[in-house]
Design an enzyme around this catalytic site. Structure first.
Site, PDB file in Angstrom:
ATOM      1  N   HIS A  22      31.552  49.907  57.718  1.00 33.63           N
ATOM      2  CA  HIS A  22      32.139  48.793  56.965  1.00 33.63           C
ATOM      3  C   HIS A  22      31.040  48.008  56.241  1.00 33.63           C
ATOM      4  CE1 HIS A  22      35.033  45.334  56.490  1.00 33.63           C
ATOM      5  NE2 HIS A  22      33.904  44.652  56.513  1.00 33.63           N
ATOM      6  N   GLU A  23      29.961  47.701  56.947  1.00 31.94           N
ATOM      7  CA  GLU A  23      28.873  46.916  56.353  1.00 31.94           C
ATOM      8  C   GLU A  23      28.088  47.733  55.324  1.00 31.94           C
ATOM      9  OE1 GLU A  23      29.032  43.898  56.791  1.00 31.94           O
ATOM     10  OE2 GLU A  23      30.365  43.910  58.516  1.00 31.94           O
TER      11      GLU A  23
END
Length: 264
Positions: free
Chosen positions: A110-111
């Site tokens: 996600h990051e």
């Protein structure tokens, strides 16, 4: 005189906001890592996390971000940096201790997607445009000359009302952009890891573990950075920077089914 002074103040605020947002964006890595007292995670200290992050960065075709840890029991993570070459990802001790390595990989994905998609730049631009509109629209109304000769007090009142309305609408739009980037980062993680259902489970686990728990040093001004909203805001709040966990999990499981995953 009063109108000229107010117009000048608003113009000064536009310049100040532009400079402030640029500085925050340019120094975001150093500023936020220092704010949360993050310390580097080395290959020796976190070999599994570093291995997963290296693989994700290669798939996303970005340089390997630096990895940091925050001494906080709240399971969470965020990415900072003005570009991929100056990017860093921060995870909390709560994330490492409570999530499996597969679930941590989903959060890291996600990051990594945020970094690949230049979301720090996008969100910084959205924040500046909101502040710019709040300053410029009322100033334009004050300076406008119409056929009706309104008094100075009437103009100032109209400008104040428009400032409030613009602030509300700008905040809603800013948070809508933030929420859309969260959905996109979830989807990108599912593509990078090949297991969107694992990220769905990780988000639900975090939601269950945290409840009304608050994260140290987190507030409304930096909440948008995090994978999961850290400050205990109500999910139905229209100013929330994050979409509801249930909706994020639903979309991730739809993505998993589209990838041919058989979900229990």
């Amino acid at each position: 005189m009063a109108i000229g002074l107010l117009t000048g103040i608003l113009a000064g605020k536009v310049a100040y906001d532009a400079i402030t947002h640029f500085i925050d964006f340019w120094n975001s890595e150093e500023y936020f890592l220092k704010e949360f007292k993050a310390v580097p995670l080395t290959e020796e200290a976190a070999p599994l996390q570093m291995a997963r992050l290296r693989e994700l960065a290669q798939k996303a075709d970005i340089p390997l971000p630096k990895l940091y840890v925050i001494d906080d029991p709240y399971p969470n993570a965020f990415a900072v940096g003005r570009d991929a070459e100056h990017a860093a990802i921060c995870v909390t001790k709560g994330l490492i201790c409570n999530l499996s390595i597969e679930e941590q990989e989903g959060i890291l994905g996600h990051e990594v997607t945020h970094i690949r998609n230049k979301d720090i730049l996008i969100l910084t631009a959205a924040a500046f445009l909101k502040d710019f509109a709040v300053s410029v629209i009322p100033g334009a109304l004050i300076s406008a000359k119409g056929n009706n000769d309104k008094s100075n007090n009437d103009k100032v009142a109209i400008a104040a009302a428009s400032m409030l309305g613009t602030l509300i609408m700008g905040s809603v739009m800013e948070q809508a952009i933030s929420r859309s980037r969260e959905f996109e980062a979830d989807r990108g993680s599912g593509e990078l890891t090949g297991a969107p259902e694992v990220l769905a489970a990780a988000l639900e686990k975090i939601d269950l573990l945290t409840g009304n728990m608050l994260m140290r040093h987190a507030n409304k001004s930096n909440a948008h950075l995090f994978c999961v909203c850290p400050a205990g805001y109500k999910l139905q709040d229209m100013f929330n920077s994050h979409p509801p966990i249930a909706e994020r999990a639903r979309r991730l499981r739809e993505q998993a089914r589209a990838m041919g995953k058989v979900l229990q």
